[in-house]
Write a protein that holds these residues in place. Structure first.
Motif, short mmCIF file in Angstrom:
data_model
loop_
_atom_site.label_atom_id
_atom_site.label_comp_id
_atom_site.label_asym_id
_atom_site.label_seq_id
_atom_site.Cartn_x
_atom_site.Cartn_y
_atom_site.Cartn_z
N THR A 156 13.02 -5.44 -7.32
CA THR A 156 12.36 -4.93 -6.09
C THR A 156 12.68 -3.45 -5.90
N TYR A 224 -4.00 -11.51 -5.90
CA TYR A 224 -3.91 -10.20 -5.22
C TYR A 224 -5.01 -9.35 -5.82
N VAL A 233 -0.67 -2.28 -7.88
CA VAL A 233 0.27 -3.00 -7.00
C VAL A 233 -0.06 -4.50 -7.00
N SER A 234 -1.34 -4.83 -7.19
CA SER A 234 -1.71 -6.26 -7.22
C SER A 234 -1.05 -6.94 -8.42
N GLU A 236 1.87 -6.12 -9.79
CA GLU A 236 3.29 -6.29 -9.46
C GLU A 236 3.48 -7.40 -8.41
N SER A 237 2.59 -7.44 -7.44
CA SER A 237 2.68 -8.45 -6.38
C SER A 237 2.54 -9.85 -6.96
N LYS A 240 5.69 -10.88 -8.94
CA LYS A 240 6.78 -11.33 -8.04
C LYS A 240 6.58 -12.78 -7.63
N ILE A 274 -5.34 -5.66 -1.19
CA ILE A 274 -4.48 -4.51 -0.89
C ILE A 274 -5.42 -3.32 -0.69
N SER A 327 2.99 -0.71 0.15
CA SER A 327 2.15 -1.91 0.04
C SER A 327 2.84 -3.02 -0.75
N VAL A 328 3.81 -2.66 -1.60
CA VAL A 328 4.49 -3.70 -2.37
C VAL A 328 5.47 -4.50 -1.50
N ALA A 331 4.40 -7.85 -0.21
CA ALA A 331 4.25 -8.76 -1.35
C ALA A 331 5.60 -9.26 -1.84
N GLN A 332 6.60 -8.38 -1.83
CA GLN A 332 7.96 -8.81 -2.20
C GLN A 332 8.43 -9.89 -1.23
#
Ligand code: M6R
Length: 359
Positions: A156, A224, A233-234, A236-237, A240, A274, A327-328, A331-332
């Motif tokens: 993270t 995402y 970012v989608s 990475e989301s 996770k 996002i 934005s992440v 999602a985290q």
């Protein structure tokens, strides 16, 4: 020591505002000027192309880096998955410069690439959280993430620290190349805004916990979606969510969904849009709508300046180039609470190790 936290992951999410402040104070001066090794900037300035190499979350941070280096420093940038790069022998430009991203500095796939890079006498920079790690020792230049130990398998604070360092570096390189956009980008002030913004999102934990319980715990699949930097970012989301909650998740370019994958949308499938970029906000909104009309349960993570009445999670405004830093975070937290509410071991998901030292 986790202190009062049930899991390291939550502690590490909570530490992110301080990591941002630390990066600002270590790598920028009070005037706002970046404080980065002049020799490194000079070496990067000679390059005609940057090659970013990483795995997993570090690869995703690299995708954001590409946007930063191309926009702020106007240098073509490629991002490669380490395990692919090592054996594909991609064609290189005349004067390549390599950037290795790795929290642990020990990822075997990335190291394999660095060994090759060194064999060809190309210059490189490792950005890592661990001083004296293998990738740290073997690169020409190094920058530390200063994020403090990351214990949870799910990365993270290393992701956000990597993006923070890339932003500072891109600003420094852009200034050295006299790019107006870089000169006007006040990274020190922006990192301050990011720190406050992250804290505001973290303070909304309970809302995210409710959302996770209601929609993500019962789901067996989720999406995402986003465009441009939001698409990165989608990815990475989704990683996770998969990694710690075992919900099959995909990050997707929102416009691409209708070319096939939309067939997977069923009644109640969670789809999170996002939306942080003005140019593409309405497009992603209509792509979300397309999934909703097929039964999806849709949610939004939206930058405040673009927010509308029914948005789910509104994140504070920062410069559009660095919105992934904010934005992440929801999602985290969605991944964290989904895992927690399913009674899983958040910090130690099955089949995974913190650092992957085999190829
Ligand atoms: O230590 P590294 O950053 O090189 O590790 C790379 C990946 O193994 C790592 O980011 C992995 O994807 C994480 N578990 C993601 O949360």
């Amino acid at each position: 020591d986790k202190g009062p936290y049930p899991y390291y992951m939550l502690k590490e999410i909570d530490e992110q505002p301080n990591v941002m402040r630390k990066l600002a104070s270590l790598y920028t001066e009070e005037s706002g000027k970046p404080n980065v090794d002049a020799e490194l900037i000079n070496a990067m300035k000679q390059a005609d192309r940057l090659y970013i190499v990483g795995a997993g979350t570090s690869y995703h941070a690299g995708l954001v880096g590409k946007k930063l280096f191309e926009k702020l420093a106007h240098v073509p940038t490629e991002v490669h998955i380490a395990s692919e790069f090592a054996y594909e022998n991609p064609l290189l430009s005349k004067k390549p410069f390599f950037i290795f991203l790795s929290q642990s500095g020990e990822t075997a796939d990335s190291r394999e690439v660095l060994v090759n890079v060194n064999a060809h006498n190309y210059e490189s920079l490792t950005i890592t959280n661990v001083e004296n790690s293998t990738l740290f020792r073997e690169a020409t230049y190094t920058m530390l993430l200063h994020a403090g130990p990351e214990i949870s398998v799910a990365s993270t604070k290393a992701y956000t620290a990597q993006i923070g360092v890339e932003a500072i570096l891109a600003k420094a390189l852009g200034e050295a190349k006299e790019q107006t956009i870089a000169e006007e980008f006040d990274i020190r002030q922006q990192l301050g805004l990011v720190a406050t913004g992250m804290q505001a999102i973290i303070d909304e934990k309970d809302t995210i916990d409710d959302l996770a319980k209601k929609y993500f715990v019962p789901a067996n699949r989720a999406f995402y979606i986003g465009r441009g930097i939001d698409q990165t970012v989608s990815l990475e989301s989704a990683l996770k969510l998969k990694e710690i909650s075992y919900v099959q998740a995909e990050g997707f370019a929102s416009g691409e969904l209708k070319h096939g994958t939309i067939a997977l949308i069923e009644e109640g499938t969670p789809v999170i849009g996002i939306i942080t970029q003005k140019r593409t906000a309405n497009l992603t909104r209509s792509n979300l709508q397309e999934t909703e009309s097929r039964g999806a349960a849709t949610f939004t993570i939206v930058r405040k300046g673009l927010a509308e009445k029914d948005d789910t999670l509104v994140i504070p405004d920062v410069n559009e180039l660095i919105t992934p830093l904010l934005s992440v975070v929801p999602a985290q937290l969605i991944a964290y609470f989904t895992s927690l509410n399913k009674g899983l071991d958040v910090d130690r998901p099955r089949n995974l190790a913190k650092s992957v030292t085999v190829e």
